[in-house]
Design a protein around this motif. Structure first.
Motif, mmCIF file in Angstrom:
data_model
loop_
_atom_site.group_PDB
_atom_site.id
_atom_site.type_symbol
_atom_site.label_atom_id
_atom_site.label_comp_id
_atom_site.label_asym_id
_atom_site.label_seq_id
_atom_site.Cartn_x
_atom_site.Cartn_y
_atom_site.Cartn_z
ATOM 1 N N VAL A 86 25.789 44.210 40.857
ATOM 2 C CA VAL A 86 27.023 44.079 41.620
ATOM 3 C C VAL A 86 28.040 43.405 40.700
ATOM 4 C CG1 VAL A 86 28.120 43.148 43.694
ATOM 5 C CG2 VAL A 86 25.717 43.831 43.765
ATOM 6 N N VAL A 87 29.176 44.046 40.518
ATOM 7 C CA VAL A 87 30.212 43.525 39.618
ATOM 8 C C VAL A 87 31.432 43.169 40.465
ATOM 9 C CG1 VAL A 87 31.773 44.100 37.715
ATOM 10 C CG2 VAL A 87 29.402 44.908 37.684
ATOM 11 N N LEU A 88 31.925 41.947 40.282
ATOM 12 C CA LEU A 88 33.108 41.521 41.029
ATOM 13 C C LEU A 88 34.341 41.713 40.154
ATOM 14 C CD1 LEU A 88 33.841 40.089 43.789
ATOM 15 C CD2 LEU A 88 34.108 38.039 42.419
ATOM 16 N N VAL A 89 35.287 42.500 40.639
ATOM 17 C CA VAL A 89 36.575 42.629 39.943
ATOM 18 C C VAL A 89 37.466 41.547 40.531
ATOM 19 C CG1 VAL A 89 38.500 44.145 39.400
ATOM 20 C CG2 VAL A 89 36.206 45.109 39.718
ATOM 21 N N THR A 90 37.811 40.551 39.729
ATOM 22 C CA THR A 90 38.491 39.364 40.250
ATOM 23 C C THR A 90 39.970 39.638 40.506
ATOM 24 O OG1 THR A 90 39.135 38.480 38.105
ATOM 25 C CG2 THR A 90 36.924 37.914 38.900
ATOM 26 N N GLY A 91 40.609 38.686 41.160
ATOM 27 C CA GLY A 91 42.029 38.797 41.457
ATOM 28 C C GLY A 91 42.878 38.999 40.211
ATOM 29 N N LEU A 92 42.376 38.509 39.075
ATOM 30 C CA LEU A 92 43.123 38.662 37.821
ATOM 31 C C LEU A 92 42.833 39.998 37.139
ATOM 32 C CD1 LEU A 92 42.676 35.169 36.111
ATOM 33 C CD2 LEU A 92 44.418 35.930 37.715
ATOM 34 N N GLY A 93 41.885 40.732 37.676
ATOM 35 C CA GLY A 93 41.521 42.001 37.043
ATOM 36 C C GLY A 93 40.359 41.859 36.065
ATOM 37 N N GLY A 94 39.806 40.661 35.945
ATOM 38 C CA GLY A 94 38.628 40.475 35.087
ATOM 39 C C GLY A 94 37.378 40.894 35.844
ATOM 40 N N LYS A 95 36.280 41.016 35.114
ATOM 41 C CA LYS A 95 35.031 41.423 35.761
ATOM 42 C C LYS A 95 33.942 40.399 35.491
ATOM 43 C CE LYS A 95 35.704 46.406 35.745
ATOM 44 N NZ LYS A 95 35.185 47.715 35.334
ATOM 45 N N ARG A 96 33.113 40.177 36.502
ATOM 46 C CA ARG A 96 31.948 39.327 36.294
ATOM 47 C C ARG A 96 30.806 39.781 37.187
ATOM 48 N NH1 ARG A 96 30.951 35.743 40.558
ATOM 49 N NH2 ARG A 96 32.761 34.977 41.712
ATOM 50 N N LEU A 97 29.625 39.350 36.796
ATOM 51 C CA LEU A 97 28.434 39.690 37.560
ATOM 52 C C LEU A 97 28.425 38.907 38.870
ATOM 53 C CD1 LEU A 97 25.922 41.400 36.853
ATOM 54 C CD2 LEU A 97 24.844 39.300 36.044
ATOM 55 N N LEU A 98 27.976 39.539 39.939
ATOM 56 C CA LEU A 98 27.754 38.836 41.201
ATOM 57 C C LEU A 98 26.262 38.989 41.486
ATOM 58 C CD1 LEU A 98 29.362 37.381 43.500
ATOM 59 C CD2 LEU A 98 29.351 39.545 44.697
#
Lengths: 364, 334
Positions: free
Chosen positions: B310-322
């Motif tokens: 599951v990858v979270l696309v953050t409010g800034l447009g960055g990506k991180r693992l969830l």
């Protein structure tokens, strides 16, 4: 602070502008250390890590209070968990921290130890009153952020005549640790993102030595993306002009001289002492211990606890990670012998731990 | 009735009979349960969904519900997530000696209201009273069955790349309420559990849109953990849009104070719906037409970029693992 206001510090458009500015002005690598674990987590959580230019190298410092808790300190509170007289009171962070033989408070609780997770040290007053036959021992781990509240709890306990409360004091102070890091020539740093919470108590004055003595820059920084990006841009700018400064970029929370009242309470109850830091070793004057006038609350004295250094855990590179020499995923145990489910060290289980942040959030 | 539940009430003798006839049959009774046979006689045929769950929630009373209504909602929802119409339930009470009888009555009445609203019959039950300290106040086990009305039934391994990911409403409400009530924390704004039976909404949804691939209720472990289970089973990636996640400001605030992540907090009245992109808007319309789905929205897309993650696309447009939650969430130091 309202969420509406906080949202302003997450504005994507402004962040993009600051990222563009950074790319334009960054000529070569900038190695900065985010001292505080909450910054490490914020950089990952906001997605900033995937957006920062590759030339920005961020290193996690010794700013997670759980991670720097020395092995013998962990073993000391785990030993106390087996004491039938004792109800251990702790912040939740410490529940899964592994000690010798990978035992932890969670396992101790399952074995019958009386352990209570509290949200504030003041909760221990009620706990002590409700359990007059037990000795409630609060595990005092943390930096200048938590120490004043614990000192305040002890003062309140004395006022209320509570006699069955003790504090196992393992508090540490941040500026002394940074001084020790900067004096280590193996550590290659350009600047510090200084902790927001700690600085709210101590202000910026105690960091002045970073620029004066070592010629490095440091900025007290909040935890929102714009806070972090602005501080990085400041440090890039100063480096390009050959300057070094200590600045406060978190003025909405941090005053120049911190919180004098909190400092007064803290030093009324505690005094500086030498302290052992996990992975780093002894740093003179970097700890806080209970003053003799308050020894009725001192769990170390009550139980004769002596903290001693010993050989580091085999293979665990948390010392190098806390000093910014290695990144978490450069540790040979990372994600293999050491995972959040079965951690070797606290950096893998603490909510602010750099190894835990890498394991939890890093995509590639 | 005496004020407290005594061990006598679990003896199987007259005291037990009185408890069963007055309290349980008085509130939960129906033609089948009233027969008090050793087992229920049911007309069941074809494909059936069956689910069991034990409820050990602490505290047993919380804003928005109690262990009785929760024990109905939890099992009714689990059955309905299979594209089934929940029909029958069993219910077993394990009660700690000394529980105030008034509390038990509130719990049973609330259970009766919940089954009536869900349109489900409790057809078999059991009551045990155990010595003080053997359980914490009261535990309830419920088992439910229902007729599956779609083929194939929605399943956690059926998500496909390109599918839309929808949520029926705000997340984290139940988990934060339970934690806050347990610890006696006063939040500035009121938070309450979202505990509710979703079966009527779910039945309408699958009747109109049998193309639904996955239905799941993000209970323990929250949205993040449930989505991780789905991406692992289906071997696809879920890209979640952080800006789209519906979280009440009061839940955000409470989590911020305690150092908790609402994405890992339990929900008891929400569901995740994963279905082909082409049907996403229609599904949202159906959900929003029901009060329990009025805040429904799209939160992400299934892709083939990072299978099983599951990858979270953050409010800034960055990506991180969830990632998946490891153990329970614990409040932090600072």
């Amino acid at each position: 602070m309202s969420f509406e206001l906080l949202e302003k510090f997450r504005d994507p458009e402004l962040c993009r502008k600051l990222l563009d500015k950074m790319r334009g002005e960054l000529t070569d690598e900038l190695r900065f250390m985010e001292v505080c674990g909450t910054h490490t987590v914020a950089i990952f959580q906001s997605g900033l890590r995937s957006l920062l230019p590759e030339k920005i190298v961020h290193l996690s410092g010794p700013g997670c209070p759980v991670c720097v808790t020395h092995e013998s300190e962990v073993n000391a509170f785990l030993d106390l968990a087996g004491n039938e007289r004792v109800i251990l009171a702790t912040f939740g962070d410490l529940m899964r921290v592994p000690g010798e033989g990978r035992r932890n408070l969670k396992k101790a609780q399952a074995d019958g130890a009386r352990i209570k997770v509290v949200y504030s040290p003041f909760d221990t007053l009620k706990l002590a009153k409700e359990n007059p036959d037990a000795l409630v021992v609060f595990i005092g781990v943390g930096f200048e952020t938590t120490a004043p509240t614990i000192a305040g709890t002890m003062k309140m306990a004395r006022r209320q005549g509570i006699r069955n409360l003790r504090v196992l004091c393992f508090h540490k102070t941040v500026p002394t640790a940074l001084d020790a890091l900067l004096s280590d020539t193996a550590i290659n740093l350009d600047g510090f993102i200084l902790p927001g919470h700690v600085s709210a108590i101590i202000g910026t004055d105690p960091y002045d030595f970073i620029a004066e003595k070592y010629g490095k820059s440091a900025v007290v920084t909040g935890f929102e993306p714009l806070d972090i990006l602005q501080s990085l841009n400041q440090m890039i700018e100063w480096r390009n002009t050959g300057e070094a400064h200590v600045a406060n970029n978190y003025t909405r929370i941090v005053g120049e001289h911190g919180n004098p009242k909190a400092m007064e309470i803290m030093y009324e109850v505690f005094e500086p002492c030498d302290a052992l830091w996990r992975g780093i070793g002894m740093i003179p004057g970097s700890g806080l211990e209970i003053r003799p006038e308050w020894e009725e609350f001192d769990a170390k004295k009550e139980f004769g606890i002596v903290i001693t250094d010993g050989p580091a855990l085999k293979g665990c590179k948390c010392g190098d990670i806390l000093k910014g020499i290695k990144q978490p995923d450069e540790c040979p145990l990372f994600g293999k012998a050491c995972t959040p489910a079965d951690p070797v060290g606290p950096c893998m289980v603490s909510t602010e731990g750099s190894c835990a942040a890498y394991y939890k959030y890093k995509l590639d | 009735m005496s004020e407290k539940v005594l061990l006598d009430y679990g003896s199987g003798g007259r005291a037990s009979q009185r408890l069963i006839s007055q309290l349980f049959l008085g509130n939960l009774g129906n033609d089948e349960l009233n027969r008090l046979n050793d087992a229920a006689e049911l007309a069941v045929s074809g494909r059936v969904a069956m689910s069991t769950d034990s409820f050990t929630v602490d505290p047993i009373f919380f804003p928005g519900g109690n262990i009785g209504s929760l024990a109905v909602h939890g099992t009714v929802n689990d059955v309905a997530m299979m594209g089934a119409i929940p029909k029958y339930m069993t219910c077993a009470y394990i009660i700690e000696e000394g529980l105030p009888m008034d509390d038990l009555e509130v719990i049973v009445k609330s259970m009766a209201e919940a089954v009536e609203h869900a349109g489900v019959l409790i057809v078999s039950g059991d009551t045990k009273v155990v010595p003080k300290g053997a359980v914490d106040k009261i535990f309830i086990n419920t088992t439910g069955i229902g007729d599956i009305i779609v083929d194939p039934a929605p399943s956690g391994d059926s998500a496909r790349s390109g599918d839309a990911v929808l949520i029926s409403g705000t997340i984290g409400d139940h988990g934060l309420t339970i934690l806050g009530t347990r610890e006696g924390l006063d939040f500035e704004a009121e938070v309450k559990s979202d505990s509710a039976a979703l079966n009527h909404l779910l039945v309408r949804l699958v009747q109109e849109l049998p193309e639904v691939h996955v239905l799941r209720d993000p209970t323990r472990g929250g949205l993040a953990t449930t989505l991780n289970e789905i991406t692992t089973s289906s071997n696809v990636c879920c890209e979640l849009n952080e800006n789209a996640l519906p979280i009440r400001p009061e839940v955000k605030g409470g989590c911020s104070i305690l150092g908790l992540d609402p994405l890992y907090l339990a929900n008891e009245g929400k569901f995740i719906c994963i279905l082909p992109e082409a049907h996403a808007e229609q599904a949202l319309e159906i959900m929003r037409a029901d009060p329990l789905g009025q805040d429904a929205c799209r939160i992400g897309t299934m892709t083939d970029a990072n299978p099983g993650k599951v990858v979270l696309v953050t409010g800034l447009g960055g990506k991180r693992l969830l990632g998946m939650l490891e153990g329970e969430q614990l409040p932090r130091i600072c």
